[in-house]
Design a protein around this motif. Structure first.
Motif, PDB file in Angstrom:
ATOM      1  N   PHE A 107      23.864 -24.903 -71.814  1.00  0.00           N
ATOM      2  CA  PHE A 107      23.296 -25.616 -72.968  1.00  0.00           C
ATOM      3  C   PHE A 107      22.306 -24.701 -73.681  1.00  0.00           C
ATOM      4  O   PHE A 107      21.285 -24.321 -73.114  1.00  0.00           O
ATOM      5  CB  PHE A 107      22.593 -26.889 -72.478  1.00  0.00           C
ATOM      6  N   HIS A 218      12.005 -28.965 -79.380  1.00  0.00           N
ATOM      7  CA  HIS A 218      13.033 -28.646 -78.383  1.00  0.00           C
ATOM      8  C   HIS A 218      13.179 -29.743 -77.342  1.00  0.00           C
ATOM      9  O   HIS A 218      14.239 -29.882 -76.724  1.00  0.00           O
ATOM     10  CB  HIS A 218      12.774 -27.290 -77.724  1.00  0.00           C
ATOM     11  N   SER A 221      16.094 -32.102 -77.735  1.00  0.00           N
ATOM     12  CA  SER A 221      17.432 -31.762 -77.245  1.00  0.00           C
ATOM     13  C   SER A 221      17.894 -32.750 -76.182  1.00  0.00           C
ATOM     14  O   SER A 221      19.088 -33.067 -76.091  1.00  0.00           O
ATOM     15  CB  SER A 221      17.435 -30.346 -76.670  1.00  0.00           C
ATOM     16  N   TYR A 244      19.868 -24.855 -69.184  1.00  0.00           N
ATOM     17  CA  TYR A 244      19.226 -24.885 -70.503  1.00  0.00           C
ATOM     18  C   TYR A 244      18.580 -23.545 -70.817  1.00  0.00           C
ATOM     19  O   TYR A 244      17.847 -22.986 -69.997  1.00  0.00           O
ATOM     20  CB  TYR A 244      18.159 -25.996 -70.504  1.00  0.00           C
ATOM     21  N   GLN A 246      17.269 -20.964 -74.544  1.00  0.00           N
ATOM     22  CA  GLN A 246      17.096 -20.904 -75.992  1.00  0.00           C
ATOM     23  C   GLN A 246      17.802 -19.685 -76.557  1.00  0.00           C
ATOM     24  O   GLN A 246      18.055 -18.708 -75.852  1.00  0.00           O
ATOM     25  CB  GLN A 246      15.610 -20.932 -76.351  1.00  0.00           C
TER      26      GLN A 246
END
Length: 480
Positions: A107, A218, A221, A244, A246
């Motif tokens: 993700f 964020h 999300s 997860y 970025q």
């Protein structure tokens, strides 16, 4: 005047009840498409949530307080002895079993634009490869392709875009044939938005027929996964763990079996990676404990006396820096979305927000004139059971691209990518030319489709009989 749409009266009443009827100030002068646009945006607002946020952050605002009795959070350090390396191998095996069983998805939070880098487009489409010029998206896609090949598993990739870059992101993937990943396994969805308000709690208008909006942070999300249907998609696929990360870190491991194994072995709701801070004021949040709960305290909120505190051996006492890499269990994400109100708190951020004034004239303020509401993904940590914090070697896994130049820029990220590739070649017994400063004198880059680690590179260079490097080199899938 033409008749108002059916839902206009309801929305006008809701706005009036919330003390926000000024948004209809220009209604009589709007064309039909402008009225529809305004109504559609007002219909998106959760009026109960908005009223609560205005009460908490404007009307009855209280000073922000740090959690009490902050202590440094414990973490699993990098292995040094034989027993620790053996434990890492065990955890890696567990993580690899979970990936091979189809229990893990990737993700990436990719809603940003490349504006600060001087790039016109989604940040994920920014070319960063020091030799290949591969984009951030392609680098991560290569990692996932390599993992699919190694483990024989389907690995979904969830990509959170924003309203600003969703179409461009989808077009980018389509133009590149989804980087040879199955289209059904690459899922784009957009980040949630929140309306911006002025300092008195009134909705700001960006245009006469449009509200001023901002992404919900964020942490949004986690809510967007549920609202977009991605959480249901995960459940249908049997996904239990979500990796997860970025978009701005080309060194990140999108699927790290050791980290996944650590998380699963601890039966954790949410786990995190950390890097030791370089200096007290480095712009990384810090992992802390407060009354037995894990928190991340932003670098700007940590008092100087804590940020600069040292241990007897001279290390920073609060040294565990948050680098925005997590594993979340799917059931934990479901719990965070199960209540009437989203579990993560919204934070107040005073910003300079372009808008129009009461006369309808554009305003570009030179000081903060409004409030944006944002959530932070690390605010889920105090709600998590059995959280794990795992130390990484930042030279191997962390080199963010945030600035056009200087620290944390494309130049420093490319330098770190070359340095890491050179270290792998060194380990594989290949001679790397270096300058007087010890830095590689050639540009090097290794795709995970060629080698995912130094051991695989050693096998590759042995097969290709590479003993020394004399020029720039990119090892990609064509070299296997």
């Amino acid at each position: 005047m033409s008749q108002e749409p059916v839902d206009a009266q309801t929305l006008r009443r809701r706005a009036a009840d919330a003390g926000q009827d000024h948004v209809f100030r220009f209604w009589d002068d709007l064309p039909e498409d402008g009225r529809r646009r305004l109504l559609a945006q007002l219909a998106e607002i959760d009026w109960e949530e908005l009223s609560t946020l205005i009460d908490e952050h404007v009307t009855n605002r209280r000073p922000v307080e740090l959690p009490p009795d902050l202590e440094p959070a414990p973490f699993i350090p990098l292995p040094t002895g034989d027993a620790e390396h053996k434990e890492r191998r065990r955890l890696r095996g567990l993580g690899e079993e979970l990936i091979a069983a189809g229990k893990v998805a990737a993700f990436v939070v990719a809603g940003g634009q490349g504006t600060r880098l001087g790039y016109d487009g989604p940040k994920g489409a920014f070319p960063i490869g020091p030799v290949s010029n591969r984009t951030l998206f392609e680098i991560f896609a290569d990692h996932l392709r390599a993992a699919r090949r190694a483990y024989g598993a389907s690995i979904p990739w969830y990509i959170m875009t924003s309203r600003a870059n969703d179409r461009a992101t989808r077009d980018f993937f389509e133009a590149h044939n989804t980087f040879n990943l199955p289209q059904a396994d690459v899922k784009c969805f957009t980040q949630g938005m929140m309306p911006a308000i002025d300092l008195e709690g009134k909705l700001l208008l960006a245009e006469r027929d449009s509200l001023a909006w901002n992404p919900d942070g964020h942490g949004g999300s986690i809510r967007a996964l549920a609202r977009s249907g991605m959480l249901d998609d995960m459940a249908a696929r049997g996904i239990e763990y979500l990796s997860y990360f970025q978009i701005d870190n080309p060194l990140v491991l999108p699927l790290d079996p050791v980290f996944i194994g650590c998380h699963a072995d601890a039966r954790s709701d949410m786990s995190s990676k950390m890097a030791r801070k370089r200096e007290p004021k480095e712009k990384l949040g810090v992992f802390c404990l407060s009354r037995g709960r894990l928190h991340v305290i932003e670098y700007s909120d940590l008092p100087d006396e804590l940020a600069e505190a040292k241990t007897p051996d001279g290390r920073l006492r609060f040294e565990a820096g948050s680098i925005a890499i997590h594993i979340l269990s799917r059931r934990f994400i479901e719990r965070l979305n199960a209540g009437k109100r989203f579990a993560l708190p919204f934070h107040r951020a005073e910003k300079k927000i372009p808008c129009i004034n009461a006369a309808g004239r554009p305003q570009n303020p030179n000081r903060p004139n409004g409030i944006k509401f944002e959530t932070f993904v690390f605010d889920a940590l105090p709600l998590a059971e059995r959280p794990v914090v795992l130390e990484i070697n930042r030279r191997q896994e962390f080199s963010p691209v945030k600035n056009a130049d200087g620290m944390d820029s494309p130049a420093t990220a490319r330098e770190d990518m070359v340095r890491l590739a050179a270290a792998w070649f060194d380990e594989a017994g290949v001679r790397v030319p270096r300058g007087p400063d010890g830095k590689p004198a050639v540009r090097l880059e290794i795709s995970p489709l060629a080698a995912r680690n130094p051991e695989e590179l050693k096998d590759l260079v042995a097969r290709r009989r590479i003993r020394r490097l004399t020029a720039d080199l990119y090892l990609g899938p064509q070299d296997v």
